[in-house]
Write a protein that holds these residues in place. Structure first.
Motif, mmCIF file in Angstrom:
data_model
loop_
_atom_site.group_PDB
_atom_site.id
_atom_site.type_symbol
_atom_site.label_atom_id
_atom_site.label_comp_id
_atom_site.label_asym_id
_atom_site.label_seq_id
_atom_site.Cartn_x
_atom_site.Cartn_y
_atom_site.Cartn_z
ATOM 1 N N CYS A 281 0.837 -1.209 0.000
ATOM 2 C CA CYS A 281 0.000 0.000 0.000
ATOM 3 C C CYS A 281 0.864 1.248 0.000
ATOM 4 C CB CYS A 281 -0.914 0.018 1.222
ATOM 5 S SG CYS A 281 -2.355 -1.059 1.132
ATOM 6 N N LYS A 282 1.849 1.292 0.908
ATOM 7 C CA LYS A 282 2.620 2.517 1.109
ATOM 8 C C LYS A 282 3.791 2.656 0.159
ATOM 9 C CE LYS A 282 1.070 3.188 5.814
ATOM 10 N NZ LYS A 282 1.363 3.070 7.251
ATOM 11 N N CYS A 283 4.043 1.620 -0.648
ATOM 12 C CA CYS A 283 5.020 1.755 -1.740
ATOM 13 C C CYS A 283 4.316 2.031 -3.060
ATOM 14 C CB CYS A 283 5.888 0.498 -1.840
ATOM 15 S SG CYS A 283 7.088 0.337 -0.493
ATOM 16 N N GLY A 284 3.010 2.277 -2.984
ATOM 17 C CA GLY A 284 2.271 2.690 -4.179
ATOM 18 C C GLY A 284 1.759 1.572 -5.042
ATOM 19 N N HIS A 316 -4.841 6.291 -0.846
ATOM 20 C CA HIS A 316 -4.770 6.442 -2.296
ATOM 21 C C HIS A 316 -5.963 7.216 -2.851
ATOM 22 C CE1 HIS A 316 -1.274 3.935 -3.551
ATOM 23 N NE2 HIS A 316 -1.425 3.469 -2.331
ATOM 24 N N GLY A 317 -6.838 7.703 -1.947
ATOM 25 C CA GLY A 317 -7.977 8.496 -2.400
ATOM 26 C C GLY A 317 -9.116 7.677 -2.958
ATOM 27 N N THR A 561 7.880 3.454 -14.240
ATOM 28 C CA THR A 561 7.231 4.151 -13.122
ATOM 29 C C THR A 561 8.266 4.719 -12.171
ATOM 30 O OG1 THR A 561 5.294 2.686 -13.245
ATOM 31 C CG2 THR A 561 5.632 3.878 -11.185
ATOM 32 N N LEU A 562 8.056 5.969 -11.750
ATOM 33 C CA LEU A 562 8.885 6.603 -10.730
ATOM 34 C C LEU A 562 8.079 6.659 -9.438
ATOM 35 C CD1 LEU A 562 10.320 9.664 -12.736
ATOM 36 C CD2 LEU A 562 11.260 7.354 -12.543
ATOM 37 N N ARG A 563 8.685 6.181 -8.350
ATOM 38 C CA ARG A 563 7.999 6.184 -7.048
ATOM 39 C C ARG A 563 8.754 7.122 -6.110
ATOM 40 N NH1 ARG A 563 4.545 1.785 -7.316
ATOM 41 N NH2 ARG A 563 5.095 0.370 -9.040
ATOM 42 N N ILE A 564 8.065 8.165 -5.672
ATOM 43 C CA ILE A 564 8.668 9.209 -4.845
ATOM 44 C C ILE A 564 8.024 9.212 -3.468
ATOM 45 C CG2 ILE A 564 9.264 11.658 -4.696
ATOM 46 C CD1 ILE A 564 10.318 10.342 -7.238
ATOM 47 N N LEU A 565 8.840 9.271 -2.431
ATOM 48 C CA LEU A 565 8.347 9.432 -1.065
ATOM 49 C C LEU A 565 8.819 10.791 -0.564
ATOM 50 C CD1 LEU A 565 8.396 6.782 1.745
ATOM 51 C CD2 LEU A 565 9.071 9.128 2.224
ATOM 52 N N LYS A 566 7.893 11.603 -0.056
ATOM 53 C CA LYS A 566 8.195 12.989 0.323
ATOM 54 C C LYS A 566 7.739 13.242 1.753
ATOM 55 C CE LYS A 566 6.971 17.720 -1.074
ATOM 56 N NZ LYS A 566 8.299 18.285 -0.847
ATOM 57 N N ARG A 594 3.057 13.703 2.721
ATOM 58 C CA ARG A 594 2.789 13.590 4.153
ATOM 59 C C ARG A 594 1.391 13.080 4.457
ATOM 60 N NH1 ARG A 594 3.823 19.085 6.914
ATOM 61 N NH2 ARG A 594 1.881 19.581 5.866
ATOM 62 N N THR A 595 0.444 13.270 3.525
ATOM 63 C CA THR A 595 -0.950 12.934 3.833
ATOM 64 C C THR A 595 -1.572 11.867 2.948
ATOM 65 O OG1 THR A 595 -1.730 14.744 2.430
ATOM 66 C CG2 THR A 595 -1.395 15.231 4.765
ATOM 67 N N ARG A 596 -1.071 11.699 1.701
ATOM 68 C CA ARG A 596 -1.762 10.781 0.799
ATOM 69 C C ARG A 596 -0.886 10.434 -0.397
ATOM 70 N NH1 ARG A 596 -6.659 12.418 -2.405
ATOM 71 N NH2 ARG A 596 -5.763 10.814 -3.739
ATOM 72 N N PHE A 597 -1.441 9.626 -1.305
ATOM 73 C CA PHE A 597 -0.771 9.272 -2.550
ATOM 74 C C PHE A 597 -1.336 10.083 -3.708
ATOM 75 C CE2 PHE A 597 0.624 5.573 -0.268
ATOM 76 C CZ PHE A 597 1.802 5.195 -0.893
ATOM 77 N N HIS A 598 -0.455 10.378 -4.669
ATOM 78 C CA HIS A 598 -0.844 10.993 -5.932
ATOM 79 C C HIS A 598 -0.289 10.131 -7.055
ATOM 80 C CE1 HIS A 598 -2.039 14.916 -4.094
ATOM 81 N NE2 HIS A 598 -1.126 14.571 -3.206
ATOM 82 N N LEU A 599 -1.142 9.665 -7.942
ATOM 83 C CA LEU A 599 -0.708 8.894 -9.109
ATOM 84 C C LEU A 599 -0.877 9.766 -10.346
ATOM 85 C CD1 LEU A 599 0.066 6.441 -10.826
ATOM 86 C CD2 LEU A 599 -2.284 5.616 -10.573
ATOM 87 N N PHE A 600 0.267 10.164 -10.934
ATOM 88 C CA PHE A 600 0.251 11.012 -12.125
ATOM 89 C C PHE A 600 0.418 10.146 -13.361
ATOM 90 C CE2 PHE A 600 1.920 13.536 -8.603
ATOM 91 C CZ PHE A 600 1.110 14.654 -8.643
ATOM 92 N N LYS A 601 -0.538 10.264 -14.278
ATOM 93 C CA LYS A 601 -0.504 9.439 -15.493
ATOM 94 C C LYS A 601 -1.230 10.167 -16.615
ATOM 95 C CE LYS A 601 -1.548 4.701 -16.990
ATOM 96 N NZ LYS A 601 -2.141 3.404 -16.575
ATOM 97 N N LEU A 602 -0.551 10.288 -17.757
ATOM 98 C CA LEU A 602 -1.135 10.908 -18.947
ATOM 99 C C LEU A 602 -1.715 12.297 -18.647
ATOM 100 C CD1 LEU A 602 -2.934 7.773 -20.455
ATOM 101 C CD2 LEU A 602 -0.707 8.730 -21.094
ATOM 102 N N GLY A 603 -0.996 13.053 -17.833
ATOM 103 C CA GLY A 603 -1.386 14.424 -17.574
ATOM 104 C C GLY A 603 -2.459 14.612 -16.522
ATOM 105 N N GLN A 604 -2.868 13.534 -15.861
ATOM 106 C CA GLN A 604 -3.892 13.625 -14.836
ATOM 107 C C GLN A 604 -3.361 13.079 -13.513
ATOM 108 O OE1 GLN A 604 -6.921 15.049 -15.458
ATOM 109 N NE2 GLN A 604 -6.160 15.448 -17.543
ATOM 110 N N CYS A 605 -4.018 13.472 -12.412
ATOM 111 C CA CYS A 605 -3.661 12.932 -11.096
ATOM 112 C C CYS A 605 -4.846 12.198 -10.505
ATOM 113 C CB CYS A 605 -3.224 14.058 -10.143
ATOM 114 S SG CYS A 605 -2.780 13.437 -8.489
ATOM 115 N N SER A 606 -4.548 11.114 -9.804
ATOM 116 C CA SER A 606 -5.608 10.297 -9.200
ATOM 117 C C SER A 606 -6.430 11.068 -8.176
ATOM 118 C CB SER A 606 -4.996 9.063 -8.536
ATOM 119 O OG SER A 606 -4.063 9.450 -7.523
#
Length: 611
Positions: A281-284, A316-317, A561-566, A594-606
């Motif tokens: 879950c937390k590695c996306g 993950h919203g 895929t790039l996986r970023i933890l911030k 700090r609060t949630r996941f964002h999945l960026f794909k084809l110009g959109q975010c989850s």
């Protein structure tokens, strides 16, 4: 003399069956046999209900001359149940002495674990020596554990040094007790002195690093353990290191451990199963987490596993999916707890499900009798605040049965900033700063509230207050895992070994984005001040996630895929840039902030820009 009973007690599954077994003992005239009663007392203790414990005492009182074995059984049983206060367990010990029954080496470990005050422990310590167990390793190890529990570290050391030949439990107890109170380096020094290290001692030291967020050191120790080749990876080490993978976002390492577990047939208990699901879950890797969760037999889907999966969907919203999984949980007759509803409300907050969140907050109280904790109120404030219902969120805070803590108030302040409610935001911001005067993030949020309104004199006052109090901003950092190695970047850093190449790549990346219309989003950036959440020469162009992404672009191919933890909340400019990068450079980008996941794909975010 052992007496055979025509009843198989090991098949007993309920208190009613136990009563039948007890009745049969009485009919056979065997109720005074000490060896037949302890299994019944153990069963009552495992049942962990007040009725069962009352029955256990009735069983105990039916024995005319209870021996040490019977006393040990009921003491251990009551300790296991956790339904009886410490004084009651110690009274049983007094009863034992009054009846001239001598304690043995099995008595003292249970008594020491039952102590809730160090004074009680010290009295048991004296009795332990009085009755001749001052050289018994199990008793002395229990003493060490008791003293470190109360942070009496010098006493623990003294007991340790009285052991002629400390075993692995002695060493591990000492290591776990220094680490428990934050003395990690001292614990490592003791670990280094161990003549022989077993899996438990390795795990104790790695767990100490993980619990204090020193994940890199945990991995270094893990690699050393594997290199020495004397210890196999058991379920305890696997659980600890999966937590380390979660902390660093080290997916490849986590996958390796998961494959090792499957390959070697390591038994899944509740902690290990939950750690695997949590890691994915937390590695996306939400789909993989769901796959692992649904592959667990229903009998092995513990409450912790359900909570973890619902929480993963929430982060993950995917609020709707979290609700559906909760409904499945209820269909399987798994009783939710306060954490279940905390995760469910978080999912509603991240997905804008205001009515659903309201309903589940009420449902938690009405149906399950769970009284909301501070965290539940915080989720409701977040739910309402995100949706722009700032005044309703304020009303909820005013009606709370307890005073709101700084986290709840900080959530409302964030909502005020987002929806530009300057008057309420200023009031709440002042309260938050006074409640947590050393937290730089609180000052930053209030200053950005003023900046959005163009109130630059107030921005300067907040900055001066921060300077006067000597409050320093926590640096923003991001991590990215590539080919099993985790790379860390600090905002605006110039000390990275490849800083020149990195900054050139950032410049190239941004130039490509500008060609498709990228313009830096300076909304909330404080003119003339470095008051943004991250320090650096350019607080927008050299934010830590941009550095991590630029590094990742130079070492991956299109389609990967790039996986970023911030460590901080992603800013608006970086959020916009990530959407463009996903299209221009053909990468899927997963950012865990700090609060949630964002999945960026084809110009959109989850998140659908609801964050």
């Amino acid at each position: 003399m052992q007496v055979a009973v025509p009843f198989h007690f090991e098949k007993c599954q309920s208190m009613s069956q136990l009563r039948q077994y007890h009745s049969q003992i009485i009919r056979l005239g065997l109720s005074s046999h000490n060896h037949l009663i302890p299994p019944l007392i153990n069963f009552c203790a495992r049942a962990s209900t007040s009725d069962a414990l009352t029955y256990a005492l009735k069983l105990f009182d039916s024995i005319p001359q209870p021996d040490a074995f019977l006393y040990n059984t009921i003491i251990k049983g009551f300790l296991h149940s956790q339904l009886l206060p410490t004084n009651s367990i110690l009274l049983l010990y007094s009863h034992m002495l009054q009846n001239s029954v001598l304690p043995n080496n099995f008595t003292f470990p249970s008594l020491l674990r039952a102590c809730r005050k160090i004074q009680h422990g010290m009295q048991i310590h004296a009795h332990l020596f009085k009755f001749g167990f001052g050289a018994h390793s199990v008793c002395l190890n229990s003493l060490i554990h008791m003293y470190v529990t109360f942070q009496a570290l010098e006493e623990a050391r003294r007991v340790f040094h009285t052991i002629p030949h400390p075993d692995s439990v002695s060493w591990t107890s000492l290591i776990s007790g220094y680490s428990k109170w934050g003395l990690i380096d001292e614990a490592f020094s003791i670990f280094q002195l161990m003549p022989q290290k077993n899996s438990a001692s390795w795990n104790a030291m790695m767990a100490a690093y993980v619990q204090t967020n020193r994940f890199h050191e945990a991995f270094a120790l893990f690699d050393r353990m594997k290199a020495e080749n004397n210890n196999v990876l058991d379920k305890f080490v696997a659980t600890t290191m999966l937590s380390a993978c979660t902390g660093l976002g080290a997916l490849e390492q986590g996958k390796w451990i998961h494959e090792y577990i499957k390959r070697n047939g390591i038994e899944l208990d509740s902690k290990l199963a939950t750690a695997i699901v949590d890691m994915y879950c937390k590695c996306g890797c939400l789909e993989k987490a769901l796959q692992v969760f649904h592959s667990l037999p229903l009998s092995c889907r513990w409450i912790s596993s359900w909570n973890c999966m619902i929480g993963g969907l929430a982060m993950h919203g995917n609020g709707e999916a979290a609700i559906q999984l909760f409904k499945e949980m209820e269909r399987q007759m798994v009783v939710p707890d306060d954490i279940t509803f905390l995760n469910l409300l978080t999912g509603c907050a991240h997905s804008g499900l205001v009515e659903e969140g309201r309903n589940y907050f009420s449902y938690m109280i009405r149906v399950y009798g769970i009284e909301p904790r501070m965290e539940h109120f915080g989720c409701m404030v977040d739910l309402l605040g995100r949706a722009g219902m700032v005044q309703e969120a304020r009303k909820l805070i005013d009606e709370m049965p307890v005073s709101p803590d700084v986290t709840v108030l900080g959530t409302l302040l964030g909502a005020c900033k987002k929806h530009r409610n300057i008057e309420l935001g200023e009031e709440i911001g002042r309260r938050v700063i006074e409640l947590e005067p050393n937290n730089s993030g609180r000052y930053v949020l209030l200053a950005n509230l003023y900046a959005n309104a163009g109130k630059w004199e107030d921005v300067a006052k907040v900055r001066k207050l921060m300077d006067d109090r000597g409050v320093k901003k926590a640096p923003g950092f991001s991590m990215i895992e590539l080919q099993g190695t985790v790379h860390e970047f600090i905002a605006g850093e110039r000390n990275h070994p490849q800083a020149k190449e990195l900054h050139a790549k950032v410049y190239e990346m941004l130039e490509n984005l500008k060609s498709v219309g990228y313009v830096a989003d300076t909304n909330g950036v404080l003119h003339g001040h470095d008051f943004d959440e991250e320090d650096g020469e350019n607080p927008l162009y050299y934010h830590s996630e941009k550095l991590a992404i630029a590094f990742g672009l130079s070492r991956t191919k299109p389609g990967e895929t790039l996986r970023i933890l911030k460590n901080l909340r992603i800013c608006g400019d970086c959020h916009h840039a990530c959407k463009l990068i996903s299209t221009v450079f053909d990468r899927e980008i997963i950012v865990r902030d700090r609060t949630r996941f964002h999945l960026f794909k084809l110009g959109q975010c989850s998140c659908k820009d609801y964050w």
